[in-house]
Design an enzyme around this catalytic site. Structure first.
Site, PDB file in Angstrom:
ATOM      1  N   GLY A 168       5.057  -8.543  -6.170  1.00 51.75           N
ATOM      2  CA  GLY A 168       3.946  -9.624  -6.911  1.00 51.75           C
ATOM      3  C   GLY A 168       2.511  -9.173  -6.159  1.00 51.75           C
ATOM      4  O   GLY A 168       1.599  -9.667  -6.813  1.00 51.75           O
ATOM      5  N   CYS A 169       2.486  -8.071  -5.441  1.00 56.29           N
ATOM      6  CA  CYS A 169       1.436  -7.507  -4.901  1.00 56.29           C
ATOM      7  C   CYS A 169       0.966  -6.386  -5.555  1.00 56.29           C
ATOM      8  O   CYS A 169       2.101  -5.401  -5.650  1.00 56.29           O
ATOM      9  CB  CYS A 169       1.301  -7.204  -3.354  1.00 56.29           C
ATOM     10  SG  CYS A 169       1.657  -8.705  -2.265  1.00 56.29           S
ATOM     11  N   GLU A 170      -0.187  -5.887  -5.757  1.00 58.18           N
ATOM     12  CA  GLU A 170      -0.533  -4.648  -6.339  1.00 58.18           C
ATOM     13  C   GLU A 170      -0.193  -3.480  -5.427  1.00 58.18           C
ATOM     14  O   GLU A 170       0.196  -2.330  -5.774  1.00 58.18           O
ATOM     15  CB  GLU A 170      -1.834  -4.555  -7.030  1.00 58.18           C
ATOM     16  CG  GLU A 170      -1.987  -5.164  -8.265  1.00 58.18           C
ATOM     17  CD  GLU A 170      -3.294  -4.948  -8.762  1.00 58.18           C
ATOM     18  OE1 GLU A 170      -4.291  -4.332  -8.437  1.00 58.18           O
ATOM     19  OE2 GLU A 170      -3.475  -5.556 -10.080  1.00 58.18           O
ATOM     20  N   SER A 171      -0.749  -3.675  -4.172  1.00 56.54           N
ATOM     21  CA  SER A 171      -0.592  -2.772  -3.023  1.00 56.54           C
ATOM     22  C   SER A 171       0.837  -3.065  -2.546  1.00 56.54           C
ATOM     23  O   SER A 171       1.425  -3.996  -2.774  1.00 56.54           O
ATOM     24  CB  SER A 171      -1.443  -3.001  -2.131  1.00 56.54           C
ATOM     25  OG  SER A 171      -2.753  -3.130  -2.482  1.00 56.54           O
TER      26      SER A 171
END
Length: 135
Positions: A50-53
């Protein structure tokens, strides 16, 4: 509810900033304070989806309270993780469930700078903390 010492320190430090540029610099500095995770800890099992990074989170319970460590490949995200960890350090599971994340970043003066994707990512990190704490 009393704030953890590190959270109070964060509030005081960010309150002293005059603008976004100073806050961004301070955020980077806070990111440098994160304890590094080992290669083993940077595993798929500890990766927060759920994190782009890339973000990894590990948590350990000490009595009733939780201690978390996190890492990211993105500097700004490391800073945001550092102030999130400062806020949750030593909280009990119940307190973790009740934490108002947008309010915390608002108090720090960082809410406006959180893009929807960063906000979603941080919410995913908090959600993962809550799952770990719920056991």
């Amino acid at each position: 509810m009393n704030l953890p010492a590190a959270a109070q320190e964060a509030l005081d430090a960010f309150a002293a900033c005059l603008g976004w540029e100073q806050r961004a610099r301070l955020l980077m500095q806070w990111g440098e304070r994160l304890q590094p995770l080992s290669e083993d800890e940077r595993s798929e099992a500890n990766r927060v989806s759920g994190c782009e990074s890339q973000v990894w989170l590990v948590g350990a319970r000490s009595g009733e309270v939780w201690q978390f460590r996190a890492a990211s490949d993105a500097r700004l995200i490391r800073g945001l993780l550092a102030v999130l960890l400062a806020r949750v350090d030593g909280l009990e599971g119940v307190e973790l469930q009740q934490l108002d994340l947008p309010d915390w970043f608002n108090q720090l003066g960082l809410a406006r700078q959180l893009s929807p994707s960063r906000s979603n990512g941080l919410n995913a990190v908090l959600q993962r903390m809550r799952e770990l704490a719920a056991g």
